[in-house]
Scaffold this motif. Structure first.
Motif, mmCIF file in Angstrom:
data_model
loop_
_atom_site.group_PDB
_atom_site.id
_atom_site.type_symbol
_atom_site.label_atom_id
_atom_site.label_comp_id
_atom_site.label_asym_id
_atom_site.label_seq_id
_atom_site.Cartn_x
_atom_site.Cartn_y
_atom_site.Cartn_z
ATOM 1 N N PRO A 77 -2.178 -5.800 -3.786
ATOM 2 C CA PRO A 77 -2.004 -4.353 -3.920
ATOM 3 C C PRO A 77 -3.218 -3.612 -3.386
ATOM 4 O O PRO A 77 -4.360 -4.015 -3.636
ATOM 5 N N LEU A 137 -1.727 -1.477 -12.889
ATOM 6 C CA LEU A 137 -0.834 -2.585 -12.538
ATOM 7 C C LEU A 137 -0.427 -3.387 -13.768
ATOM 8 O O LEU A 137 0.752 -3.716 -13.943
ATOM 9 N N CYS A 143 0.844 -1.187 0.000
ATOM 10 C CA CYS A 143 0.000 0.000 0.000
ATOM 11 C C CYS A 143 0.883 1.242 0.000
ATOM 12 O O CYS A 143 1.586 1.501 0.983
ATOM 13 N N ASN A 146 -6.924 -8.444 -5.968
ATOM 14 C CA ASN A 146 -7.098 -7.001 -6.159
ATOM 15 C C ASN A 146 -8.450 -6.576 -5.596
ATOM 16 O O ASN A 146 -9.485 -7.070 -6.030
ATOM 17 N N GLY A 203 -2.341 0.204 -7.340
ATOM 18 C CA GLY A 203 -3.294 -0.576 -6.563
ATOM 19 C C GLY A 203 -4.534 -0.940 -7.345
ATOM 20 O O GLY A 203 -5.371 -1.709 -6.877
ATOM 21 N N PHE A 217 6.818 -5.633 -5.619
ATOM 22 C CA PHE A 217 5.790 -6.476 -6.234
ATOM 23 C C PHE A 217 6.431 -7.598 -7.043
ATOM 24 O O PHE A 217 6.028 -8.762 -6.937
ATOM 25 N N TRP A 265 8.026 0.326 -4.963
ATOM 26 C CA TRP A 265 6.755 -0.417 -4.940
ATOM 27 C C TRP A 265 6.795 -1.505 -6.003
ATOM 28 O O TRP A 265 6.460 -2.662 -5.744
#
Length: 365
Positions: free
Chosen positions: A85, A232, A62, A182, A227, A73, A69
């Motif tokens: 996410p 993404l 987050c 998600n 997110g 991931f 970030w």
């Protein structure tokens, strides 16, 4: 990018092939090359392994879009864990609920949002790590504490000479294996978790590559929140597998920031929500053609070819003058603005989808 049934394979091949190319840049900040991303991924694997994380365990992220970030991931999914996410705009109670509902064992969090959270409301987390410097801010596990404190030492033991491109070797996933959970925006209460297998993501990436066709070194500005599945997959995961250079604005993409950053970055493909295009045309483009006429142009049934070409040229300059197309999705487009874009022959594409489709259902010029 070759066609394959493995997202992990595409990531591995892109890192090895583009080892010395720029991979991710925080605008006005640091740049990671693909070899730097590979090191961060490898350190993430060591951290998760020593912390006792198993394949299929959930790891939440987050924070605002950033190079760290995205590297985190990639470390999570290439290790075998499931990424969760979370939109950084979510209120604290919604984030607490998502972390608990997903049964996440760890949370990676941006420093700007962390101050609003309460670790006591997430009692099952074993650790919370801040994304900016990967500081361990909460640990409920001796294994995790040891792993973080000795991370560089353990990396040195594993690669005593030098970490090279040939050392990059990741697992291969099953097509129906869970990749991402998600959570939607939660308009009818708390957010709902959508379980996305690798099959969904790789099919989207293959489609985007056929339609867009990025090349290694091409610039991509990541404005859509990571997110959300649109940003993404469309910006981040496709960009990485294509060997692109991802730029993160790390702030709200206002018309002023976009005009400044795009002139420098000159992105090859731009994905955004309609509101951004609408604001830029109304505030940065139409008034500069003619302050009085600009306000009326959207409503005029007929616009002269000379004015249309003038507007189109200025619009292309505002968006960097180097893009293949602007992909617009995530919300309905203002009919007046869209009709005007058609009038001036502006290169845009409408994409429609939903989280469950990861995300594309249709993508048409």
């Amino acid at each position: 990018m070759e066609t394959t049934n493995s997202l992990i394979q595409l990531i591995e091949e892109s890192i090895r092939k583009n080892w010395n190319l720029d991979a991710m840049t925080d605008y006005k900040g640091a740049t990671l090359q693909y070899k730097d991303v590979a090191r961060k991924i490898e350190k993430m694997h060591i951290l998760l392994e020593h912390a006792g994380i198993k394949k299929g365990d959930k790891i939440a992220l987050c924070g605002r879009n950033s190079a760290n970030w995205t590297a985190t991931f990639l470390g999570v999914i290439t290790y075998g864990a499931v990424a969760v996410p979370i939109l950084h705009e979510f209120k604290a109670d919604n984030v607490h609920n998502i972390v608990n509902h997903s049964e996440a064992r760890m949370l990676f969090v941006g420093d700007q949002v962390w101050e609003n959270f309460n670790e006591a409301a997430m009692p099952h987390l074993e650790g919370i790590i801040e994304l900016k410097n990967f500081d361990l801010v909460v640990s409920r596990s001796e294994q995790l504490t040891y792993a973080r404190e000795h991370l560089n030492e353990e990396f040195g033991k594993r690669y005593p000479c030098r970490f090279r491109a040939e050392n990059v070797s990741y697992r291969r996933e099953e097509l129906e294996e869970l990749a991402v959970i998600n959570y939607t925006s939660g308009t009818t209460g708390y957010s709902k978790g959508v379980m996305l297998p690798y099959r969904s993501i790789i099919s989207n990436i293959e489609h985007i590559h056929k339609k867009v066709g990025l090349h290694p070194g091409d610039n991509v500005v990541s404005m859509l929140p990571l997110g959300h599945i649109f940003g993404l997959v469309f910006d981040f995961l496709y960009g990485v597998t294509a060997g692109a250079h991802l730029w993160f604005l790390t702030r709200m993409p206002s018309p002023k920031i976009i005009a400044e950053s795009f002139a420098e970055i000159r992105p090859r493909v731009i994905a955004c929500v309609p509101l951004i295009v609408e604001k830029i045309f109304k505030k940065n483009i139409l008034p500069k053609v003619d302050n009085k006429l600009g306000k009326l142009l959207l409503k005029l049934p007929i616009v002269s070819d000379k004015i249309k070409e003038q507007i189109r040229t200025h619009a292309m300059e505002v968006f960097g003058s180097n893009f293949i197309e602007i992909v617009i999705g995530g919300a309905p487009f203002n009919p007046e603005v869209e009709a005007f874009l058609r009038k001036i022959n502006f290169p845009y594409t409408i994409a429609y989808g939903m989280t469950e489709a990861a995300p594309l259902i249709c993508h048409s010029r």
